[in-house]
Write an enzyme that holds these catalytic residues in place. Structure first.
Site, PDB file in Angstrom:
ATOM      1  N   ASP A 177       0.866  -1.177   0.000  1.00 53.27           N
ATOM      2  CA  ASP A 177       0.000   0.000   0.000  1.00 53.27           C
ATOM      3  C   ASP A 177       0.914   1.242   0.000  1.00 53.27           C
ATOM      4  O   ASP A 177       2.109   1.130   0.317  1.00 53.27           O
ATOM      5  CB  ASP A 177      -0.859  -0.047   1.275  1.00 53.27           C
ATOM      6  CG  ASP A 177      -1.552   1.258   1.563  1.00 53.27           C
ATOM      7  OD1 ASP A 177      -2.250   1.765   0.665  1.00 53.27           O
ATOM      8  OD2 ASP A 177      -1.398   1.773   2.694  1.00 53.27           O
TER       9      ASP A 177
ATOM     10  N   ASP B 121      -0.171   5.162   0.883  1.00 47.87           N
ATOM     11  CA  ASP B 121      -0.397   6.157   1.948  1.00 47.87           C
ATOM     12  C   ASP B 121      -0.441   5.482   3.310  1.00 47.87           C
ATOM     13  O   ASP B 121      -1.273   4.601   3.556  1.00 47.87           O
ATOM     14  CB  ASP B 121      -1.708   6.914   1.703  1.00 47.87           C
ATOM     15  CG  ASP B 121      -1.610   7.794   0.473  1.00 47.87           C
ATOM     16  OD1 ASP B 121      -0.803   8.727   0.510  1.00 47.87           O
ATOM     17  OD2 ASP B 121      -2.308   7.520  -0.522  1.00 47.87           O
TER      18      ASP B 121
ATOM     19  N   GLY C  90      -9.946   7.005  -0.574  1.00 48.80           N
ATOM     20  CA  GLY C  90     -10.006   7.795  -1.801  1.00 48.80           C
ATOM     21  C   GLY C  90     -10.360   9.240  -1.483  1.00 48.80           C
ATOM     22  O   GLY C  90     -11.357   9.503  -0.802  1.00 48.80           O
TER      23      GLY C  90
END
Ligand code: XBP
Ligand code: MG
Length: 243
Positions: free
Chosen positions: A8, A10, A50
């Protein structure tokens, strides 16, 4: 048998969320919104993966009757807001204000040297991934990764497993032979739903997190070796339903 590592972005590769928050707060006045998100507000808002989805959620939650802004349709305003936010964030990354977390680069280099496949599975925008990895690894960063899944290639955001399923398919490696690295409960759910054993490194934005089912929860990746990862995966075996 460990064949691939999927990261991943962030929170996991880098502690980015404070800069994302700053970028959102800088964008609001530029579309005449008097919004300001505190650290605590943002920690809660991170439950929505998001940036655009987060904005839309906040808008609906706090201004349910507001359908346009200055004559502009809601979608147009959200798109513009997110564009401004992304430009601000990209600039901050290019200025060197976002760094990889402890141990990340050593592990990436060690895994690459041992012939493991590497992949990215993130909900963020592609420019944000490129900016971070170009700065940290160099202009040829893309050659290190066999697959990159992001918010443009996999638009259904975590906890949906779409981005993990995409990179697994791009790499053509079974989930049982991979490890995922995540920081958030949404990321963990996405990875586990795709059949991936997952190592968690939480951040300061992880509020009352539920990491049930994680292979390991570690403060960071410093000192973690490929041999250790192999041992953990072999010891745990595949998740139920993993292919
Ligand atoms: C975390 C996110 C991202 C960022 C903002 O993604 O939810 O949306 O907070 O980025 P991950 P965008 O941990 O999966 O990398 O505004 O570009 O969406
Ligand atoms: Mg994350």
């Amino acid at each position: 048998m460990l064949k691939a590592l999927i990261f991943d972005v962030d929170g996991t590769l880098a502690d980015t969320e404070a800069v994302h928050l700053e970028a959102f707060n800088n964008a609001f006045p530029q579309v005449d919104l008097d919004w300001h998100w505190s650290h605590a507000d943002y920690a809660r808002l991170l439950e929505i993966s998001g940036g655009k989805e987060r904005l839309r959620h906040f808008w609906h939650a706090t201004h349910p009757d507001m359908t346009d802004l200055g004559g502009g349709a809601l979608d147009d305003t959200l798109n513009l807001l997110h564009e401004i936010k992304t430009a601000y964030y990209e600039n901050a990354v290019n200025e060197g204000r976002v760094h990889l977390r402890a141990g990340v680069l050593d592990l990436i280099n060690a895994a690459h040297a041992e012939g493991l496949q590497l992949a990215i599975a993130t909900t963020t925008s592609p420019v944000n991934v490129a900016g971070l990895l170009r700065k940290a690894i160099g202009d040829d960063w893309r050659h290190m990764f066999v697959a990159v899944g992001d918010g443009s290639t996999s638009p259904v955001k975590k906890p949906n497993p779409q981005v993990y399923l995409q990179v697994l398919s791009d790499m053509a490696v079974p989930a049982a032979q991979c490890l995922a690295f995540e920081d958030s409960p949404n990321g963990l759910r996405a990875a586990m739903t795709a059949g991936l054993q997952t190592v968690i490194t939480p951040t300061e934005f992880s509020v009352e997190p539920n990491y049930e089912g994680a292979l390991r929860v570690l403060p960071d990746l410093s000192g973690i070796t490929v041999a250790q990862l192999r041992g953990w995966l072999d010891g745990a075996g595949p998740l139920p339903g993993a292919r």
